[in-house]
Design a protein around this motif. Structure first.
Motif: not given
Ligand SMILES: *[C@@H]1O[C@H](CO)[C@@H](O)[C@H](O)[C@H]1NC(C)=O
Ligand SMILES: *[C@@H]1O[C@H](CO)[C@@H](O)[C@H](O)[C@H]1NC(C)=O
Ligand SMILES: *[C@@H]1O[C@H](CO)[C@@H](O)[C@H](O)[C@H]1NC(C)=O
Length: 333
Positions: A121, A123, A126, A128, A153-154, A157, A244, A279-280
């Motif tokens: 993952v 993010w 994205s 974001c 980020s949230r 999203m 997220g 973040v991932g």
């Protein structure tokens, strides 16, 4: 003849030492310019130079081992290279007190073990995740940056709009935390859920605690549905994959301050003293062809730290207490 030989050796030795110290002088001057360092007094400079030289040797040795595949990560002479181990210890910006966080206050989130989550993952893909920010050397506000980064980020999203939000509002106005003297992301999430948060452009970062200038008319309200603690790395991975980015604590030592890239598995502080954002996660193959599991973290030490501001930390071993205070928030979609 023998006499001459000895003289020659002495001469060569002096020559080598002189050029090594000349080389270090050049490196030191270049480093000072690059990181805009100036020292008020020559004794400060001598002290910092000594610390810097110790780090310089450490970085050379470490990276040599990394080059031979004996270390999994590399170090760099970055903006922290004139710090001593004592400086690092005193830099803590997290008020970490497990006993003050009663389990009834914030619920644990436990996901089913049967949830299928992706192997990797990130993010950042994205779009974001805001650019890496810099809390500055003199303000222990990591807790505000970690909290704000997750909210940025949230919100994005949910709305497809990426907005820089104000860490300074938290530093100045969140009285459940301690401004530049540390704080606790879960409390800051609670503060933002109750008060909303202003945009950076309306409330800029100042690197020090100032009078609270919060204006509710300019604040974005969050509509938070819940906060929770993530009790272990399996639940952290599921939350990161399904919800997220999240905040975590981390026990920083000098090794991590000088981190450049690779999967960090170096020394840790005895407790979490810093906050970052996961973040991932993913895996990468090491030199021996083994899969190395890592967390991808966004730090708040600027883009010159680590891999353009990001780092990878060994996953599933609670590295440096990374799973001890993982917390996050869900927003209404
Ligand atoms: C941690 O929290 C407990 C309970 O609130 C308090 O009694 C204790 O003094 C705190 N410890 C530190 C180091 O702040
Ligand atoms: C956020 O701030 C950074 C500078 O820290 C800037 O480069 C970036 O464009 C800003 N992003 C947005 C979406 O305003
Ligand atoms: C929160 O809810 C209110 C009322 O439903 C809405 O006006 C506002 O846009 C929402 N905020 C966000 C960030 O979604």
């Amino acid at each position: 003849m023998m006499h001459l030989g000895r003289l020659f050796i002495v001469f060569v030795t002096i020559e080598i030492c002189a050029s090594a110290s000349h080389f270090l002088d050049q490196e030191w001057n270049a480093w000072k310019i690059k990181y805009e360092k100036s020292y008020k007094q020559s004794q400060d400079e001598r002290f910092r130079r000594t610390a810097w030289e110790a780090n310089w040797e450490k970085v050379q040795k470490h990276n040599e081992l990394a080059g031979q595949g004996l270390k999994k990560y590399q170090l760099a002479m970055n903006q922290f290279a004139d710090m001593t181990a004592e400086d690092v210890q005193s830099k803590s910006c997290l008020v970490y007190n497990k006993s003050s966080l009663k389990s009834s206050e914030v619920p644990n989130q436990i996901y089913s073990e049967n949830v299928n989550i992706p192997k990797d993952v990130d993010w950042r893909k994205s779009k974001c995740v805001t650019p890496v920010k810099d809390q500055g050397g003199f303000c222990g506000s990591c807790w505000a940056f970690a909290t704000v980064g997750v909210i940025e980020s949230r919100l994005c999203m949910n709305s497809d709009e990426l907005i820089n939000l104000s860490e300074q509002q938290l530093v100045d106005c969140d009285s459940s935390n301690y401004g530049c003297c540390g704080g606790f992301p879960i409390k800051a999430l609670n503060y933002v859920a109750e008060n909303g948060i202003m945009k950076t452009k309306n409330y800029e970062y100042a690197q020090k605690r100032l009078k609270c200038e919060y204006d509710p008319d300019e604040a974005i309200q969050l509509n938070a549905t819940k906060f929770y603690i993530l009790p272990d790395e399996q639940n952290i991975a599921t939350a990161v994959a399904m919800e997220g980015p999240i905040t975590v604590g981390f026990g920083v030592t000098g090794d991590f301050m000088l981190y450049k890239k690779g999967v960090f598995d170096g020394d840790c502080a005895p407790y979490a003293n810093h906050a970052v954002i996961i973040v991932g996660y993913g895996t990468e193959e090491n030199e021996d062809g083994e899969e190395e599991e890592y967390w991808l973290i966004k730090n708040s030490w600027g883009e010159r730290w680590g891999d353009e501001g990001y780092g990878k930390i060994k996953r599933n071993v609670n590295k440096c207490h990374i799973a001890d205070m993982a917390a996050t928030i869900d927003l209404r979609g």
